[in-house]
Design a protein around this motif. Sequence first.
Motif, mmCIF file in Angstrom:
data_model
loop_
_atom_site.group_PDB
_atom_site.id
_atom_site.type_symbol
_atom_site.label_atom_id
_atom_site.label_comp_id
_atom_site.label_asym_id
_atom_site.label_seq_id
_atom_site.Cartn_x
_atom_site.Cartn_y
_atom_site.Cartn_z
ATOM 1 N N SER A 30 0.838 -1.199 0.000
ATOM 2 C CA SER A 30 0.000 0.000 0.000
ATOM 3 C C SER A 30 0.877 1.254 0.000
ATOM 4 O O SER A 30 2.019 1.220 0.470
ATOM 5 C CB SER A 30 -0.922 0.021 1.221
ATOM 6 O OG SER A 30 -1.909 -0.986 1.106
ATOM 7 N N VAL A 31 0.325 2.348 -0.504
ATOM 8 C CA VAL A 31 1.093 3.589 -0.623
ATOM 9 C C VAL A 31 0.354 4.750 0.037
ATOM 10 O O VAL A 31 -0.797 4.622 0.437
ATOM 11 C CB VAL A 31 1.377 3.928 -2.113
ATOM 12 C CG1 VAL A 31 2.241 2.859 -2.749
ATOM 13 C CG2 VAL A 31 0.072 4.111 -2.883
ATOM 14 N N GLY A 32 1.048 5.889 0.128
ATOM 15 C CA GLY A 32 0.457 7.100 0.698
ATOM 16 C C GLY A 32 0.225 6.940 2.187
ATOM 17 O O GLY A 32 1.070 6.390 2.900
ATOM 18 N N ALA A 33 -0.929 7.404 2.655
ATOM 19 C CA ALA A 33 -1.241 7.332 4.081
ATOM 20 C C ALA A 33 -1.327 5.881 4.566
ATOM 21 O O ALA A 33 -1.211 5.619 5.761
ATOM 22 C CB ALA A 33 -2.558 8.035 4.368
ATOM 23 N N ASN A 38 -1.195 -2.742 4.813
ATOM 24 C CA ASN A 38 -2.559 -2.485 5.290
ATOM 25 C C ASN A 38 -3.471 -3.645 4.892
ATOM 26 O O ASN A 38 -3.624 -3.949 3.717
ATOM 27 C CB ASN A 38 -3.108 -1.195 4.674
ATOM 28 C CG ASN A 38 -4.602 -1.075 4.919
ATOM 29 O OD1 ASN A 38 -5.067 -1.358 6.025
ATOM 30 N ND2 ASN A 38 -5.357 -0.683 3.901
ATOM 31 N N VAL A 39 -4.114 -4.270 5.892
ATOM 32 C CA VAL A 39 -5.043 -5.374 5.589
ATOM 33 C C VAL A 39 -6.492 -4.973 5.825
ATOM 34 O O VAL A 39 -7.392 -5.796 5.697
ATOM 35 C CB VAL A 39 -4.713 -6.659 6.386
ATOM 36 C CG1 VAL A 39 -3.342 -7.184 6.013
ATOM 37 C CG2 VAL A 39 -4.840 -6.436 7.887
ATOM 38 N N GLY A 40 -6.725 -3.713 6.169
ATOM 39 C CA GLY A 40 -8.094 -3.265 6.420
ATOM 40 C C GLY A 40 -8.751 -2.756 5.149
ATOM 41 O O GLY A 40 -8.170 -1.939 4.432
ATOM 42 N N ASP A 41 -9.961 -3.247 4.870
ATOM 43 C CA ASP A 41 -10.727 -2.632 3.793
ATOM 44 C C ASP A 41 -11.652 -1.597 4.440
ATOM 45 O O ASP A 41 -11.601 -1.373 5.644
ATOM 46 C CB ASP A 41 -11.495 -3.682 2.985
ATOM 47 C CG ASP A 41 -12.476 -4.444 3.829
ATOM 48 O OD1 ASP A 41 -12.452 -4.281 5.060
ATOM 49 O OD2 ASP A 41 -13.262 -5.218 3.279
ATOM 50 N N ALA A 42 -12.449 -0.927 3.644
ATOM 51 C CA ALA A 42 -13.365 0.100 4.170
ATOM 52 C C ALA A 42 -12.623 1.201 4.919
ATOM 53 O O ALA A 42 -13.175 1.851 5.798
ATOM 54 C CB ALA A 42 -14.438 -0.530 5.075
ATOM 55 N N VAL A 43 -11.331 1.398 4.619
ATOM 56 C CA VAL A 43 -10.600 2.529 5.199
ATOM 57 C C VAL A 43 -10.123 3.475 4.102
ATOM 58 O O VAL A 43 -9.388 4.424 4.374
ATOM 59 C CB VAL A 43 -9.407 2.069 6.079
ATOM 60 C CG1 VAL A 43 -9.907 1.297 7.286
ATOM 61 C CG2 VAL A 43 -8.392 1.249 5.294
ATOM 62 N N ASP A 45 -8.327 2.613 1.273
ATOM 63 C CA ASP A 45 -7.184 2.133 0.495
ATOM 64 C C ASP A 45 -7.695 1.409 -0.765
ATOM 65 O O ASP A 45 -8.838 0.960 -0.814
ATOM 66 C CB ASP A 45 -6.351 1.171 1.363
ATOM 67 C CG ASP A 45 -4.979 0.889 0.782
ATOM 68 O OD1 ASP A 45 -4.620 1.498 -0.248
ATOM 69 O OD2 ASP A 45 -4.252 0.050 1.371
ATOM 70 N N ALA A 46 -6.825 1.296 -1.763
ATOM 71 C CA ALA A 46 -7.190 0.618 -3.009
ATOM 72 C C ALA A 46 -7.435 -0.863 -2.747
ATOM 73 O O ALA A 46 -6.625 -1.530 -2.096
ATOM 74 C CB ALA A 46 -6.069 0.782 -4.029
ATOM 75 N N ALA A 47 -8.566 -1.384 -3.258
ATOM 76 C CA ALA A 47 -8.947 -2.783 -2.990
ATOM 77 C C ALA A 47 -7.881 -3.756 -3.484
ATOM 78 O O ALA A 47 -7.614 -4.766 -2.823
ATOM 79 C CB ALA A 47 -10.297 -3.085 -3.630
ATOM 80 N N ASP A 48 -7.242 -3.458 -4.623
ATOM 81 C CA ASP A 48 -6.246 -4.420 -5.128
ATOM 82 C C ASP A 48 -5.007 -4.452 -4.238
ATOM 83 O O ASP A 48 -4.379 -5.497 -4.073
ATOM 84 C CB ASP A 48 -5.898 -4.157 -6.603
ATOM 85 C CG ASP A 48 -5.356 -2.754 -6.842
ATOM 86 O OD1 ASP A 48 -5.486 -1.901 -5.943
ATOM 87 O OD2 ASP A 48 -4.812 -2.518 -7.934
ATOM 88 N N ALA A 49 -4.675 -3.323 -3.625
ATOM 89 C CA ALA A 49 -3.542 -3.302 -2.690
ATOM 90 C C ALA A 49 -3.880 -4.106 -1.435
ATOM 91 O O ALA A 49 -3.051 -4.885 -0.941
ATOM 92 C CB ALA A 49 -3.193 -1.864 -2.313
#
Length: 263
Positions: A30-33, A38-43, A45-49
């Motif tokens: 994952s990139v940026g913030a 990162n393993v959390g969705d709904a935050v 982040d890009a779903a593919d990452a």
Amino acid sequence: MINQHDIPVTEVDLGPGIRAFYTSRSGGCSVGAYEGLNVGDAVGDAADAVESNRDALGAFTGTSVNYLRQVHGNAVVDVTASDARNSRTPGAERQADGAVTSDPAVALCVYVADCVPVLLADPVARIIGSAHAGRPGLEARIISHTIELMVCQGADASRIRAAVGPCICPRCYEVPAEMALRFAQNTGTVVSQTQWDTPGIELRVAAHKELAAAGVAQIVHVDVCTYESGELYSHRWSTHHAEDTGGASGRFAGIVRLDVPKK
Ligand SMILES: [Zn+2]
């Protein structure tokens, strides 16, 4: 080039035949913030990452990792291998804040950024559990509910070992005075004073007290503050540094699994 199986983790000892650890930001794509694992969705982040990070964590763990849609409640689910396989896809997770299994084909994951990630195991009955214990979850007794389901399935609370992972500390967790007082009353803790001389709450102490009250005697702590550590995701830190992060944060993981018995 980093091998995707090479993820730095902090291992915790929950007894023979049990593997348990906490991840950090390190090892993901994952990139940026959200930079890192990162393993959390709904935050945001890009779903593919997120999927790629979950695949890397699954490969490292050596079995299907079950993710929950965590909602700060006190529901606990018994997780199967098919649940775990389905939950890899962001949005397909079962909704609960506690999970229990006795299947070595399933690793349980709790993912957090300031809340308390609690991992549980009865190494004799070979039953494991995980609990997402933030402020509302602790007030709703999520840890006790998780232990109750483990005991229903044959665990003995006096044999259960628990790990209380990295979370936000009382000097960094600022809340309104009324909320601090209510939390303290509901959890048998005290209102703390933050580094900004405002009321704060003791998540780690509350988790420890709830475990002890449920009969768990063997409790290990990874006593690191998510807000102060640059190695971990922190929702509060990201919110306080919104000019850099946009207020967004990823989630790191606590993982527990049963080793497959040797033939
Ligand atoms: Zn702190």
